[in-house]
Motif scaffolding. Structure first.
Motif, PDB file in Angstrom:
ATOM      1  N   GLY A 100       5.948 -56.027 -36.497  1.00  0.00           N
ATOM      2  CA  GLY A 100       6.432 -55.882 -35.118  1.00  0.00           C
ATOM      3  C   GLY A 100       6.147 -54.506 -34.536  1.00  0.00           C
ATOM      4  O   GLY A 100       6.544 -54.226 -33.412  1.00  0.00           O
ATOM      5  N   GLY A 101       5.451 -53.654 -35.303  1.00  0.00           N
ATOM      6  CA  GLY A 101       5.079 -52.323 -34.797  1.00  0.00           C
ATOM      7  C   GLY A 101       4.181 -52.472 -33.565  1.00  0.00           C
ATOM      8  O   GLY A 101       3.338 -53.364 -33.502  1.00  0.00           O
ATOM      9  N   LEU A 102       4.368 -51.589 -32.614  1.00  0.00           N
ATOM     10  CA  LEU A 102       3.648 -51.684 -31.344  1.00  0.00           C
ATOM     11  C   LEU A 102       2.261 -51.069 -31.479  1.00  0.00           C
ATOM     12  O   LEU A 102       2.104 -50.010 -32.093  1.00  0.00           O
ATOM     13  CB  LEU A 102       4.466 -50.919 -30.293  1.00  0.00           C
ATOM     14  N   MET A 131      15.815 -49.075 -30.028  1.00  0.00           N
ATOM     15  CA  MET A 131      15.047 -50.066 -30.799  1.00  0.00           C
ATOM     16  C   MET A 131      13.661 -49.506 -31.115  1.00  0.00           C
ATOM     17  O   MET A 131      12.638 -50.144 -30.881  1.00  0.00           O
ATOM     18  CB  MET A 131      14.947 -51.378 -30.023  1.00  0.00           C
ATOM     19  N   CYS A 132      13.654 -48.294 -31.661  1.00  0.00           N
ATOM     20  CA  CYS A 132      12.400 -47.540 -31.787  1.00  0.00           C
ATOM     21  C   CYS A 132      11.502 -48.019 -32.916  1.00  0.00           C
ATOM     22  O   CYS A 132      10.334 -47.650 -32.961  1.00  0.00           O
ATOM     23  CB  CYS A 132      12.699 -46.055 -31.960  1.00  0.00           C
ATOM     24  N   GLY A 133      12.015 -48.855 -33.837  1.00  0.00           N
ATOM     25  CA  GLY A 133      11.172 -49.340 -34.927  1.00  0.00           C
ATOM     26  C   GLY A 133      10.478 -48.184 -35.624  1.00  0.00           C
ATOM     27  O   GLY A 133      11.104 -47.163 -35.962  1.00  0.00           O
ATOM     28  N   SER A 134       9.164 -48.313 -35.796  1.00  0.00           N
ATOM     29  CA  SER A 134       8.405 -47.304 -36.548  1.00  0.00           C
ATOM     30  C   SER A 134       8.100 -46.050 -35.717  1.00  0.00           C
ATOM     31  O   SER A 134       7.405 -45.159 -36.196  1.00  0.00           O
ATOM     32  CB  SER A 134       7.111 -47.912 -37.075  1.00  0.00           C
ATOM     33  N   THR A 161       6.555 -45.716 -32.578  1.00  0.00           N
ATOM     34  CA  THR A 161       5.296 -45.625 -31.820  1.00  0.00           C
ATOM     35  C   THR A 161       5.495 -44.998 -30.436  1.00  0.00           C
ATOM     36  O   THR A 161       4.740 -44.101 -30.032  1.00  0.00           O
ATOM     37  CB  THR A 161       4.670 -47.029 -31.656  1.00  0.00           C
ATOM     38  N   ASP A 183      17.518 -46.968 -33.858  1.00  0.00           N
ATOM     39  CA  ASP A 183      17.266 -48.336 -34.319  1.00  0.00           C
ATOM     40  C   ASP A 183      18.450 -48.734 -35.185  1.00  0.00           C
ATOM     41  O   ASP A 183      19.045 -47.892 -35.865  1.00  0.00           O
ATOM     42  CB  ASP A 183      15.959 -48.430 -35.105  1.00  0.00           C
ATOM     43  N   ILE A 184      18.738 -50.022 -35.156  1.00  0.00           N
ATOM     44  CA  ILE A 184      19.899 -50.512 -35.903  1.00  0.00           C
ATOM     45  C   ILE A 184      19.578 -50.622 -37.399  1.00  0.00           C
ATOM     46  O   ILE A 184      20.476 -50.614 -38.236  1.00  0.00           O
ATOM     47  CB  ILE A 184      20.348 -51.874 -35.315  1.00  0.00           C
ATOM     48  N   ASP A 208      23.366 -48.709 -33.141  1.00  0.00           N
ATOM     49  CA  ASP A 208      23.173 -49.877 -32.282  1.00  0.00           C
ATOM     50  C   ASP A 208      22.915 -49.373 -30.860  1.00  0.00           C
ATOM     51  O   ASP A 208      23.747 -48.649 -30.298  1.00  0.00           O
ATOM     52  CB  ASP A 208      24.448 -50.740 -32.334  1.00  0.00           C
ATOM     53  N   ALA A 209      21.797 -49.762 -30.297  1.00  0.00           N
ATOM     54  CA  ALA A 209      21.422 -49.268 -28.958  1.00  0.00           C
ATOM     55  C   ALA A 209      22.448 -49.652 -27.897  1.00  0.00           C
ATOM     56  O   ALA A 209      22.528 -49.012 -26.852  1.00  0.00           O
ATOM     57  CB  ALA A 209      20.058 -49.820 -28.577  1.00  0.00           C
ATOM     58  N   ASP A 211      10.178 -51.559 -26.478  1.00  0.00           N
ATOM     59  CA  ASP A 211       9.682 -52.936 -26.610  1.00  0.00           C
ATOM     60  C   ASP A 211      10.787 -53.720 -27.300  1.00  0.00           C
ATOM     61  O   ASP A 211      11.120 -53.478 -28.451  1.00  0.00           O
ATOM     62  CB  ASP A 211       8.344 -53.019 -27.344  1.00  0.00           C
TER      63      ASP A 211
HETATM   64  C1  LIG Z   1       9.853 -54.932 -31.563  1.00  0.00           C
HETATM   65  S1  LIG Z   1      10.634 -53.879 -32.711  1.00  0.00           S
HETATM   66  C2  LIG Z   1      10.199 -52.277 -32.158  1.00  0.00           C
HETATM   67  C3  LIG Z   1       8.856 -51.870 -32.676  1.00  0.00           C
HETATM   68  C4  LIG Z   1       8.531 -50.431 -32.432  1.00  0.00           C
HETATM   69  N1  LIG Z   1       8.223 -50.137 -31.055  1.00  0.00           N
HETATM   70  C5  LIG Z   1       7.395 -49.983 -33.315  1.00  0.00           C
HETATM   71  O1  LIG Z   1       6.346 -49.590 -32.808  1.00  0.00           O
HETATM   72  O2  LIG Z   1       7.514 -50.080 -34.534  1.00  0.00           O
HETATM   73  C6  LIG Z   1      12.301 -54.001 -32.260  1.00  0.00           C
HETATM   74  C7  LIG Z   1      13.278 -53.148 -33.050  1.00  0.00           C
HETATM   75  O3  LIG Z   1      14.576 -53.319 -32.457  1.00  0.00           O
HETATM   76  C8  LIG Z   1      15.532 -53.084 -33.454  1.00  0.00           C
HETATM   77  N2  LIG Z   1      16.810 -53.588 -32.921  1.00  0.00           N
HETATM   78  C9  LIG Z   1      17.165 -54.861 -32.666  1.00  0.00           C
HETATM   79  N3  LIG Z   1      18.405 -54.898 -32.128  1.00  0.00           N
HETATM   80  C10 LIG Z   1      18.838 -53.607 -32.026  1.00  0.00           C
HETATM   81  C11 LIG Z   1      19.993 -52.978 -31.527  1.00  0.00           C
HETATM   82  N4  LIG Z   1      21.010 -53.683 -31.030  1.00  0.00           N
HETATM   83  N5  LIG Z   1      20.068 -51.637 -31.567  1.00  0.00           N
HETATM   84  C12 LIG Z   1      19.057 -50.878 -32.067  1.00  0.00           C
HETATM   85  N6  LIG Z   1      17.932 -51.442 -32.565  1.00  0.00           N
HETATM   86  C13 LIG Z   1      17.799 -52.775 -32.534  1.00  0.00           C
HETATM   87  C14 LIG Z   1      14.970 -53.794 -34.660  1.00  0.00           C
HETATM   88  O4  LIG Z   1      15.543 -53.302 -35.855  1.00  0.00           O
HETATM   89  C15 LIG Z   1      13.461 -53.468 -34.514  1.00  0.00           C
HETATM   90  O5  LIG Z   1      13.115 -52.337 -35.282  1.00  0.00           O
END
Ligand SMILES: C[S@@+](CC[C@H](N)C(=O)[O-])C[C@H]1O[C@@H](n2cnc3c(N)ncnc32)[C@H](O)[C@@H]1O
Length: 363
Positions: A193-195, A219-222, A224, A242-243, A268-269, A285
């Protein structure tokens, strides 16, 4: 929850783009111009064209194809393009024509130059019918003449053959870097799911890049979006959350590899407990409900997210969102009165076609 940290990185104390070194002597006279082509993700062509327009000395630009007398290294620093290729067209009706004595000599010189500049030791062909006898013969000839290994799967120098746009010949494109430009060197940690980094770059450019922005990447994931923004230039403050603990660790690894100091926390965002109007730009994203999250949980997440980000955004703040849950997002937008939205782009990447939107708070 950490407060957004001011950008104290000394690398940002001068305007974006950093110090430009002056070419020594008559640069243009010393380097012959070559023809190049940039590859863009479908939907991001305009973003790539805008970045190309800022490349000094690029000329005779037609779409993403252009002539350029400067060092190819400058092109490897483009952030919106998936890849950069040297390109040459041969006036032959079919690839077999490239095996002619003169054409093969020219092709060998062309490929040899790119291989030498890029330090490639092997090559592979990327063309429809690359298993055909003609393509195999071409590969053998190039391999023998240049001492490059033909490795059909992992070859470092990607050579693409395609009919030229006017139907009058064949183009050969030689990628100038071993890996696509979109595969960033900072990406030490990969996450499902990394952007794609070129999409992150496009989102930042179109959402607006302002030195005084306080930026939030929920929801910063990795990481990006955080890293691509940190590499663009100054901002006032930036924080990511990120959660998931593994996502936070992954973002920190990548930030470290990029040499950028940005706060990332496992929070949690929707429950950051940050004061209202903490940010000028929120960019993210959202989970698309396939690799990450589920369509069902998104029904709850999306409206709650829009509401909470409205609280966290300053009066004239912006919210930039990329999502593949198009119907859900547009339905939720229709049911709320906090935001006005405009579509920035729709991009095709990895079998998905997400849209990016830019939202402004309603007065
Ligand atoms: C689409 S991915 C983001 C990918 C990121 N942009 C990257 O490049 O790796 C969505 C992310 O949202 C996080 N997420 C989902 N619900 C969340 C919440 N309530 N608070 C914080 N993070 C959350 C997930 O753990 C996941 O890492």
């Amino acid at each position: 929850m950490p407060r957004p940290r001011s950008n104290s990185n000394p690398a940002f104390s001068r305007p974006s783009g950093g110090k430009k070194s002056k070419p020594k002597g008559d640069y243009r006279a010393r380097q012959p111009a070559h023809e190049y082509e940039l590859e863009a993700l479908p939907g991001l062509e305009q973003v790539v064209a805008t970045e190309l327009a800022a490349v000094p000395l690029a000329r005779d630009v037609r779409g993403l194809r252009f002539w350029y007398p400067g060092s190819p290294e400058r092109l490897t620093r483009l952030r919106s393009a998936v890849a950069a290729y040297r390109i040459k067209t041969w006036d032959v009706p079919r690839p077999r024509g490239l095996l002619g004595h003169q054409q093969l000599g020219e092709l060998t010189a062309f490929v040899g130059e790119v291989a030498e500049q890029g330090g490639h030791r092997s090559f592979r062909l990327g063309a429809a019918g690359k298993e055909s006898a003609v393509m195999q013969r071409l590969a053998e000839e190039l391999s023998t003449a240049l001492g490059l290994t033909h490795d059909p799967e992992e070859g470092e120098l990607l050579l693409r053959l395609r009919p030229s746009a006017d139907g009058q010949g064949w183009d050969v494109l030689a990628r100038i870097t071993r890996r696509p430009l979109s595969a960033r060197v900072w990406r030490e940690c990969n996450m499902g799911g990394g952007l794609n980094a070129t999409i992150a770059y496009a989102m930042h450019k179109l959402a607006g890049q302002r030195d005084e922005d306080r930026i939030f990447n929920p929801m910063c994931g990795s990481g990006t979006l955080l890293i691509e923004r940190a590499l663009l230039g100054p901002y006032d403050a930036m924080v990511g959350v990120d959660i998931a603990a593994d996502a936070v660790a992954c973002a920190r690894t990548n930030l470290k590899a990029a040499g950028r100091d940005v706060e990332v926390a496992q929070v949690d965002a929707l429950h950051t407990e940050l004061p209202p109007r903490s940010f000028d730009l929120v960019i993210t994203d959202l989970p698309w409900g396939d690799a990450i999250g589920s369509h069902q949980s998104n029904e709850v997440l999306y409206p709650a997210f829009l509401k909470e980000m409205n609280r966290l955004t300053s009066r004239r703040g912006r919210l930039c969102v990329l999502t593949h849950e198009l119907r859900l997002f547009e339905r939720v937008m229709g049911q709320q009165s906090d935001w006005d939205a405009k579509e920035l782009f729709q991009v095709y990447s990895g079998g998905h076609h997400p849209k990016a939107y830019l939202l402004h708070k309603r007065a």
